[in-house]
Structure formats: structure tokens, C-alpha cells
Scaffold this active site. Structure first.
Site, PDB file in Angstrom:
ATOM      1  N   LYS A  35       0.837  -1.211   0.000  1.00  0.00           N
ATOM      2  CA  LYS A  35       0.000   0.000   0.000  1.00  0.00           C
ATOM      3  C   LYS A  35       0.874   1.265   0.000  1.00  0.00           C
ATOM      4  O   LYS A  35       2.079   1.188   0.280  1.00  0.00           O
ATOM      5  CB  LYS A  35      -0.912  -0.020   1.221  1.00  0.00           C
ATOM      6  CG  LYS A  35      -0.159  -0.054   2.540  1.00  0.00           C
ATOM      7  CD  LYS A  35      -1.074  -0.388   3.703  1.00  0.00           C
ATOM      8  CE  LYS A  35      -0.279  -0.441   4.998  1.00  0.00           C
ATOM      9  NZ  LYS A  35      -1.106  -0.882   6.129  1.00  0.00           N
ATOM     10  N   TYR A 253      14.386  30.094  10.700  1.00  0.00           N
ATOM     11  CA  TYR A 253      13.107  30.632  11.174  1.00  0.00           C
ATOM     12  C   TYR A 253      12.993  30.532  12.689  1.00  0.00           C
ATOM     13  O   TYR A 253      13.270  29.488  13.281  1.00  0.00           O
ATOM     14  CB  TYR A 253      11.940  29.874  10.531  1.00  0.00           C
ATOM     15  CG  TYR A 253      11.697  30.244   9.089  1.00  0.00           C
ATOM     16  CD1 TYR A 253      11.366  31.549   8.731  1.00  0.00           C
ATOM     17  CD2 TYR A 253      11.779  29.286   8.089  1.00  0.00           C
ATOM     18  CE1 TYR A 253      11.134  31.886   7.400  1.00  0.00           C
ATOM     19  CE2 TYR A 253      11.544  29.608   6.765  1.00  0.00           C
ATOM     20  CZ  TYR A 253      11.218  30.916   6.425  1.00  0.00           C
ATOM     21  OH  TYR A 253      10.983  31.242   5.123  1.00  0.00           O
TER      22      TYR A 253
HETATM   23  C1  LIG Z   1      -0.229  -1.863   6.760  1.00  0.00           C
HETATM   24  C2  LIG Z   1      -0.743  -3.132   7.308  1.00  0.00           C
HETATM   25  C3  LIG Z   1       0.124  -4.209   7.559  1.00  0.00           C
HETATM   26  C4  LIG Z   1       1.614  -4.133   7.407  1.00  0.00           C
HETATM   27  O1  LIG Z   1       2.205  -3.705   8.610  1.00  0.00           O
HETATM   28  P1  LIG Z   1       3.811  -3.684   8.764  1.00  0.00           P
HETATM   29  O2  LIG Z   1       4.016  -3.240  10.155  1.00  0.00           O
HETATM   30  O3  LIG Z   1       4.309  -2.703   7.756  1.00  0.00           O
HETATM   31  O4  LIG Z   1       4.284  -5.049   8.487  1.00  0.00           O
HETATM   32  C5  LIG Z   1      -0.433  -5.409   7.978  1.00  0.00           C
HETATM   33  N1  LIG Z   1      -1.764  -5.534   8.162  1.00  0.00           N
HETATM   34  C6  LIG Z   1      -2.604  -4.503   7.968  1.00  0.00           C
HETATM   35  C7  LIG Z   1      -4.052  -4.717   8.205  1.00  0.00           C
HETATM   36  C8  LIG Z   1      -2.130  -3.271   7.550  1.00  0.00           C
HETATM   37  O5  LIG Z   1      -2.978  -2.268   7.361  1.00  0.00           O
END
Ligand SMILES: *Cc1c(COP(=O)(O)O)cnc(C)c1O
Length: 357
Positions: A35, A253
Site C-alpha cells: 500500500k 526561522y
Molecule cells: C499496513 C498493514 C500491515 C503491514 O504492517 P507492517 O508493520 O508494515 O508489516 C499489515 N496488516 C494490515 C491490516 C495493515 O494495514
């Protein structure tokens, strides 16, 4: 010449990390979580490596469509299922496996009369209290899903709230899951990266690995390299000015940093407009010519200032690394009170990506 603020992505590192995940997972199947454009690593560039997983997991329909356009036959699961019944059509055309986390999603499927794919994923809330049906609803949801035309397998999944940080919370969640699913047919899927590393009893039939695939550690006290992973991203910018300040002068800043002595400062071509967090504190490590120095002064939209006092050889045009194999993103993230997940995902379109073959 374009601005030299660049991310370098190494797909062979992703390939190595997937092999490492396979070793940890033993006989479990691997769901590669890709993702957010492969956690900011650009899915298309790493695709050949990632498509070697048994299943790809995405958060949105658009992400799934992008994968199908790349043409691999690897199955895809939508981690949150579909939120609108009219999207079931697209899910079917793209052959997406759906997570069912709420009754309304089951009802939409029943109304349509058919599952897009023979495999569906029933998500049970075991204590994270984000997505999932209550443990007491698991059996009836499982029965109804199993009766849906087109469904052959109902996988049972849940997500941990504190894997890697609180073993006892994770064990409570596993116990809750096992009670809720007792006697129900179907493969189990529980472990994220942190549970893959720390909780063998959660491995089950499928592991869901995200962060570790990119060579980054989800554990607070270990880096990716400590775990035998190779970080796949390195972020670089360029030294565009070298200036001196006298003791007592303030930098940037708000004048957040005050020079305690006469100093040499470097100005680097990266800022929060590129995704380098404005929350980064004075002292955050920065790599220049093989040496680590520190951020001084507040991060601007386009630039940061760093301490070059003890680096007399630094010159305009030198490459500056913000994170990468020589400077773990896990360490850098702590200086902005965030997690490495956020740093790699938030680079903006202004950063040029180079995918090394
Ligand atoms: C993003 C996600 C993962 C992956 O988690 P990591 O800590 O990056 O391994 C696993 N399960 C779900 C439901 C997620 O949304």
C-alpha cells in the site's frame, strides 16, 4: 539541470528482504503489503521483486488497479475491502480478494449475489478496536460468508495493536482470536512485520509483511541492518551554500538554534516541501561525505541548515544523505518524534526517484 533532491530505490534490496521474510515465515505464505505506493518506494520500480510474494495487499482500489496495469497474475487483497457497494463491480473486474470487516460489506455482497473471488478474508477485532467484527459475531459472519455464492475459502484475520512493543497485549489478542474462531474452517492471518519478528505463535498460515520488505525495522531497539535486512531507500540532497556565523548568532526561522561558538553552516537542498519533516529537532543526524553531522535550525520548505564546523573539506555540490543504508531511517525518525513508516511514505512529488536496476 534539475534540483538534485533524489530518492534512490534498490529493488534488489527488496528482493533480498523478501527472501529474508520467507526464512522467518517458514512454511507460512507471504502477503506482501504494498500500500501507499510500496511504502513510498514506488511500486512500479520494485514490482518484479514484490510480485514474487504469494499475495499482494493494498489499501485502495486505485492501488489495486495500478498493479493490474503492471500485468502480474499475483492475487491481490484489499485490506479494508470496499466501502461502497458500487465498487464491487470494479473489484470483480480486477479479481480482488475482499476483506470483510463489517456487516454492511457482507450485506452488499449478498445483495450482489456473488463474491468477486473464491477467497474472502473475515477480519475480527481482537482488541485494536479499529476494524473488524466483534469476536462474538465471528461465527455467524463466517457461516453467512461461507454460504455466499462463489466463496470457497473464508480466511480469518486480525490485526495487532502493539506487536513488537507489548508481547502480553499481543498474546491476549491471539487468545481472543483463537476463542472467536474455534471450530471455524479457514486459514489464519495475524502477523504484521513486528509479530513476524517477535511472535512465532502468530505466524499461522499467512503473514502480512510490510515495513520489513523495504529493509526497515518495526522494532524500537533494532535497525533493518541489525535484522539482516537491506534498506531499499536512500534520500539525498546537495550542499548549495556554505556560510559562517559568529558565536551567539541565531539560525533559521524563529532563531531556534543559537551558535554556541563560531561555526560553519551548510545549506542543503531539501525541506518539508520534499517530505523532510519540519518537526525534526536540532541534532538530527545527517550524512555528508561519509561523516555524520547534525541539523541546526528549523527545517524550511526548501532547505535545511547543518553543522559543517568540523568538516573543512565539505564543498558546494557535495551530496548529503538524509537517510539510507549509512544512516538508518529508524534513527532519523526518532528525531522528529515519528516512525520510519511515515518518513518513507511522505516524500513529495518534488523528489526525483531513481530506480537502480
Ligand atoms: C499496513 C498493514 C500491515 C503491514 O504492517 P507492517 O508493520 O508494515 O508489516 C499489515 N496488516 C494490515 C491490516 C495493515 O494495514
Amino acid at each position: 539541470m534539475p534540483r538534485n533532491t533524489e530518492a534512490f530505490i534498490d529493488p534488489s534490496a527488496v528482493e533480498h528482504n523478501l527472501k529474508q521474510v520467507r526464512r522467518w515465515a517458514g512454511t507460512s505464505n507471504i502477503m506482501a503489503v504494498v500500500k501507499a505506493d510500496a511504502y513510498g518506494h514506488r511500486l512500479d520500480g520494485c514490482f518484479d521483486a514484490l510480485a514474487q510474494a504469494d499475495l499482494l495487499a493494498v489499501a485502495t482500489l486505485e492501488e489495486a488497479r495500478a498493479i493490474r496495469q503492471l500485468g502480474a497474475a499475483t492475487p491481490i487483497v484489499l485490506l479494508e475491502g470496499v466501502a461502497h457497494a458500487q465498487d464491487l463491480c470494479a473489484a470483480e473486474a480486477l479479481r480482488l480478494e475482499l476483506v470483510i470487516h463489517s456487516r454492511y460489506q457482507l450485506e452488499a455482497l449478498q445483495q450482489r449475489g456473488q463474491s468477486p473471488t473464491p477467497r474472502v478474508w473475515l477480519k475480527i477485532n481482537t482488541g485494536m478496536n479499529r476494524l473488524g467484527v466483534r469476536p462474538g459475531e465471528a461465527k455467524s459472519m463466517h457461516t453467512e460468508l461461507s454460504q455466499l455464492p462463489g466463496v470457497e475459502t473464508v480466511c480469518l484475520m486480525s490485526h495487532f495493536a502493539s506487536a513488537g512493543a507489548s508481547p502480553s497485549t499481543t498474546k491476549d489478542q491471539i487468545r481472543c482470536f483463537d476463542q472467536a474462531t474455534e471450530g471455524l474452517a479457514g486459514p489464519h492471518c495475524l502477523a504484521n512485520s513486528a509479530a513476524l519478528l517477535t511472535e512465532p505463535s502468530a505466524h499461522r498460515d499467512w503473514v502480512r509483511a510490510g515495513l520489513v520488505l523495504y529493509g526497515v525495522s518495526p522494532l524500537p531497539d533494532q535497525t533493518g541492518a541489525d535484522l539482516g535486512l537491506i534498506p531499499a531507500m536512500s534520500l539525498e540532497a546537495e550542499l548549495i551554500a556554505i556560510n559562517s556565523v559568529f558565536a551567539g548568532e541565531r539560525v533559521g526561522y524563529g532563531g531556534r538554534f543559537e551558535a554556541p561558538e563560531d561555526m560553519v553552516l551548510g545549506v542543503v537542498s531539501i525541506g518539508y516541501g520534499d517530505g523532510y519533516p519540519r518537526a525534526m529537532q536540532d541534532g538530527a543526524p545527517v550524512w555528508v561525505n561519509g561523516q555524520i553531522t547534525r541539523l541546526v535550525g528549523r527545517v524550511s520548505m526548501d532547505m535545511i541548515t547543518i553543522d559543517l564546523t568540523d568538516m573543512p573539506d565539505a564543498a558546494i555540490g557535495d551530496r548529503v544523505r538524509l537517510w539510507g543504508p549509512a544512516l538508518p531511517v529508524e534513527t532519523v525518525a526518532r528525531w522528529a518524534e515519528t516512525i520510519p513508516y511515515e518518513l518513507v511514505c511522505r516524500l513529495t512529488r518534488r523528489v526525483r526517484y531513481n530506480i537502480n536496476p
